[in-house]
Enzyme design. Structure first.
Site, PDB file in Angstrom:
ATOM      1  N   GLY A 112       0.786  -1.227   0.000  1.00  0.00           N
ATOM      2  CA  GLY A 112       0.000   0.000   0.000  1.00  0.00           C
ATOM      3  C   GLY A 112       0.815   1.272   0.000  1.00  0.00           C
ATOM      4  O   GLY A 112       0.253   2.367   0.011  1.00  0.00           O
ATOM      5  N   SER A 200       8.434  -5.150   5.715  1.00  0.00           N
ATOM      6  CA  SER A 200       7.154  -5.855   5.649  1.00  0.00           C
ATOM      7  C   SER A 200       7.010  -6.537   4.279  1.00  0.00           C
ATOM      8  O   SER A 200       7.848  -7.349   3.918  1.00  0.00           O
ATOM      9  CB  SER A 200       6.010  -4.885   5.964  1.00  0.00           C
ATOM     10  OG  SER A 200       4.804  -5.566   6.194  1.00  0.00           O
TER      11      SER A 200
END
Length: 514
Positions: A112, A200
């Site tokens: 994102g 991540s």
């Protein structure tokens, strides 16, 4: 500057001196330039939607790189605009000539994200003598959709040895790396010293790159790799649900069929004609059973993590990985009763639960909260160590592990997921938190470790007198149960007590490797 696509013109990175520039080791801030929004591939709109990144047509005039390019659809980053013409990158450099041959960091953002996010600003690293690059890539359905039609088209276009066409985002990541390798010398970077770094989902991209086939990532393209909040022991159940997780081909194809239905389409052609803003369920959607993520295709993702860790990586380079204190199950400010704690541990550990409750004892609610978080923190450290043991068995290059435990000021999530990034990039000036002098000092030290790693493949390097205060950070060895503590303290710490290590290892041994 000249690139393979045409000339580009950048701008100064700083309008004024950043706060506490001396403490942060940013006294040369006036030397840092930035080139924003440089395309590294063609638009992904139209027939390029769900295709590997295509070459960008050259431009004849100078590309004025003074503003961030569009972010990709599904981004939650701070891009000024979003479109399918989003495969662009940003470069920060303080090099005074194209002959400088400075080490390079290529940053892959988490899910994102986007290169325009202030958290990923690279000027602070550029001031350390690093050419810093971040970039956008596709995500969600735009980055990972699988359909039989796409597989047929992909295999026809590429002759790839793949079981399914699905990893468009991963192919974006490889394309960005190849672009940087081919063009970064013009910006003062050394194409022979590119360190891939990500956090991540970005850390998963780093590990994909380390294991990428040489036709996608040529040998010698990668110098070193850093996976933040990333790769774990493949026997750790969290590996199947956190950022490094992936789908098998069967599930990805089922998800693709569900995506067709939710968008009232029956063919790939129909899907490509729908404006991207009108597509439904591009991240995940009710009834899909999950979201879009990389697919084990035997090509871009060549094998399972467990099998990859059993053989030498495609690119055996120095590797760093670690976690933060309050992530991967640990929750700062957790509200948990003793009964809830006992039930959670019993459910997780099953026949090992008696040992687990003895390893992390609690007799009241307050102790239960602390014990629950400690059990997850121990698990993260043991999991990183377990991966390191596997890496040491098959790779000729060292691995370094860390555990970050400093909580940034002005927030209530502790040392949370992503909390180390401002410090690693030495860019506190870009985030509006009530920074203290100690935060600038921590950032100076953290960014020095990362910069040293990009220079030499080691966190410690005697570059100059400014770095004499860096504590020694040693490689993680198979016969040592220690990791590097960074943040509120510096130096070797035990990953856990002996009984806890045995317990977690026994628990991992009961799981199906991922």
């Amino acid at each position: 500057m000249s690139t393979a696509n045409g000339p580009v013109q950048g701008i100064q990175a700083f309008d004024a001196a950043p706060p506490n520039a001396t403490i942060a080791n940013l006294n040369n801030w006036q030397d840092v330039a930035v080139w924003k929004g440089i395309p590294y591939a063609a638009s992904t709109a139209g027939n390029n939607r769900w295709r590997p990144p295509q070459p960008r047509a050259p431009w004849n005039t100078t590309f004025v790189a003074d503003r961030f390019g569009d972010g990709c659809p599904t981004t939650s980053g701070q891009s000024p605009n979003v479109s399918e013409d989003c495969l662009n990158l940003n470069i920060w450099s303080a090099a005074n000539s194209s002959d400088a041959k400075l080490p390079v960091i290529l940053w892959t953002h988490p899910a994102g994200g986007s290169g325009a996010d202030p958290l990923f600003d690279g000027a602070g690293m550029a001031a350390q003598g690093i050419v810093f690059v971040n970039y956008n890539h596709r995500d969600g359905a735009f980055g990972f959709l699988a359909l039989p039609e796409l597989t047929k088209e992909f295999l026809s276009d590429t002759n790839a040895n793949a079981t399914v066409g699905a990893n468009w985002a991963v192919l974006d990541q490889y394309a960005a790396l190849r672009w940087v390798h081919g063009n970064i010398a013009a910006f003062g970077g050394d194409p022979g010293r590119i360190t891939v770094v990500g956090q991540s989902a970005g850390s998963a991209a780093v590990y994909h790159t380390v294991n990428a086939p040489h036709d996608l990532v040529p040998e010698g393209t990668v110098f070193a790799a850093i996976a933040e909040s990333g790769i774990r022991d493949p026997r750790d159940p969290l590996a199947a649900s956190l950022a490094e997780s992936y789908n098998n081909a069967t599930y990805s194809l089922q998800l693709g069929e569900a995506f067709l239905k939710v968008n009232n389409a029956t063919t790939l052609s129909e899907l490509r004609k729908i404006p991207w803003k009108n597509l439904r369920g591009t991240a995940s959607f009710p009834g899909s059973g999950g979201g879009f993520r990389p697919t084990l295709d035997g090509y871009a993702l060549s094998d399972t993590y467990a099998r990859l860790l059993a053989r030498p990586p495609s690119h055996s380079v120095p590797l760093m990985t670690g976690n933060t204190r309050d992530e991967s199950g640990a929750v700062f400010g957790l509200n948990m009763t003793l009964a809830q704690y006992t039930a959670a541990i019993t459910k997780q550990y099953g026949t090992l639960s008696e040992r687990a409750l003895a390893a992390w004892p609690a007799s009241n609610d307050s102790e239960a909260e602390a014990a629950f978080n400690l059990h997850w923190q121990d698990t993260s450290r043991v999991s990183s160590w377990g991966f390191a043991r596997g890496w040491n068995n098959v790779s000729s290059s060292p691995i370094y592990t860390y555990f970050w435990d400093h909580a940034p000021p002005g927030q209530n999530q502790g040392a949370h997921h992503m909390s180390e990034i401002n410090y690693v990039f030495n860019n506190l000036y870009k985030t509006n938190l009530p920074w203290q002098l100690e935060d600038y000092a921590i950032a100076r030290r953290m960014s020095a470790y990362w910069a040293n790693f990009a220079r030499t493949g080691r966190p410690n390097v005697d570059v100059d007198a400014r770095q004499d205060d860096l504590p020694v950070w040693r490689p993680t060895l198979a016969n040592e149960t220690v990791t590097m503590r960074v943040g509120d303290g510096w130096g070797d710490i035990l990953i856990a007590g002996k009984e806890r290590i045995r317990l977690i290892t026994d628990y991992f041994n009961e799981q199906v490797p991922f």
